[in-house]
Design a protein around this motif. Structure first.
Motif, short mmCIF file in Angstrom:
data_model
loop_
_atom_site.label_atom_id
_atom_site.label_comp_id
_atom_site.label_asym_id
_atom_site.label_seq_id
_atom_site.Cartn_x
_atom_site.Cartn_y
_atom_site.Cartn_z
N LEU A 51 5.61 -0.92 5.03
CA LEU A 51 4.32 -0.37 4.62
C LEU A 51 3.21 -1.37 4.90
N ARG A 52 3.44 -2.63 4.57
CA ARG A 52 2.45 -3.67 4.86
C ARG A 52 2.14 -3.74 6.36
N GLU A 53 3.19 -3.62 7.18
CA GLU A 53 3.00 -3.66 8.62
C GLU A 53 2.13 -2.49 9.10
N LYS A 54 2.37 -1.30 8.56
CA LYS A 54 1.58 -0.14 8.96
C LYS A 54 0.13 -0.30 8.54
N LEU A 55 -0.10 -0.80 7.33
CA LEU A 55 -1.47 -1.03 6.88
C LEU A 55 -2.14 -2.08 7.75
N SER A 56 -1.40 -3.09 8.15
CA SER A 56 -1.93 -4.13 9.01
C SER A 56 -2.30 -3.56 10.39
N GLU A 57 -1.45 -2.66 10.90
CA GLU A 57 -1.75 -2.01 12.18
C GLU A 57 -3.06 -1.23 12.10
N LEU A 58 -3.20 -0.46 11.04
CA LEU A 58 -4.42 0.32 10.86
C LEU A 58 -5.64 -0.61 10.81
N SER A 59 -5.51 -1.67 10.04
CA SER A 59 -6.61 -2.61 9.87
C SER A 59 -6.96 -3.30 11.18
N SER A 60 -5.95 -3.73 11.93
CA SER A 60 -6.19 -4.45 13.18
C SER A 60 -6.85 -3.56 14.23
N MET A 61 -6.69 -2.25 14.10
CA MET A 61 -7.32 -1.31 15.02
C MET A 61 -8.72 -0.94 14.54
N GLY A 62 -9.14 -1.52 13.42
CA GLY A 62 -10.46 -1.23 12.89
C GLY A 62 -10.55 0.12 12.22
N LEU A 63 -9.40 0.68 11.87
CA LEU A 63 -9.36 2.00 11.24
C LEU A 63 -9.42 1.86 9.72
N PRO A 64 -9.95 2.87 9.06
CA PRO A 64 -10.02 2.81 7.60
C PRO A 64 -8.64 2.93 6.98
N LEU A 65 -8.45 2.19 5.91
CA LEU A 65 -7.17 2.25 5.21
C LEU A 65 -7.25 3.29 4.10
N PRO A 66 -6.25 4.17 4.00
CA PRO A 66 -6.24 5.14 2.90
C PRO A 66 -6.20 4.38 1.57
N GLN A 67 -7.16 4.67 0.70
CA GLN A 67 -7.30 3.91 -0.55
C GLN A 67 -6.06 3.99 -1.42
N ASP A 68 -5.39 5.14 -1.45
CA ASP A 68 -4.19 5.25 -2.28
C ASP A 68 -3.08 4.32 -1.79
N LEU A 69 -2.97 4.14 -0.48
CA LEU A 69 -1.96 3.23 0.05
C LEU A 69 -2.34 1.78 -0.22
N VAL A 70 -3.62 1.46 -0.12
CA VAL A 70 -4.09 0.12 -0.43
C VAL A 70 -3.80 -0.20 -1.90
#
Length: 75
Positions: free
Chosen positions: A31-50
């Motif tokens: 899950l951390r890796e997926k959130l990191s991928e989203l972040s590194s692409m400059g995409l917004p992170l879903p707040q519930d997942l954060v």
């Protein structure tokens, strides 16, 4: 498309954590890796997942996803 695909993958990991709580630490890292991928692409992170990831980091994993389910009869 990349955002939606990564977001879906992250939510699928949550389903896996719920289904296999004994493996939650491995799945939590995914899950951390997926959130990191989203972040590194400059995409917004879903707040519930954060929020969930933050709670898991603070040591609430046992409360959120107990390692032994109530169906566990291996005692």
């Amino acid at each position: 498309m990349a955002f939606e695909a990564l977001k879906i993958q992250a939510y699928m990991i949550l389903d896996e954590i719920a289904a296999r709580p004994a493996d939650r630490h491995i799945l939590q890292e995914r899950l951390r890796e997926k959130l990191s991928e989203l972040s590194s692409m400059g995409l917004p992170l879903p707040q519930d997942l954060v929020d969930l990831e933050r709670a898991l980091e603070q040591g609430d994993a046992d409360t959120l996803y107990p390692a032994h389910s109530s169906n566990d009869t291996s005692d």
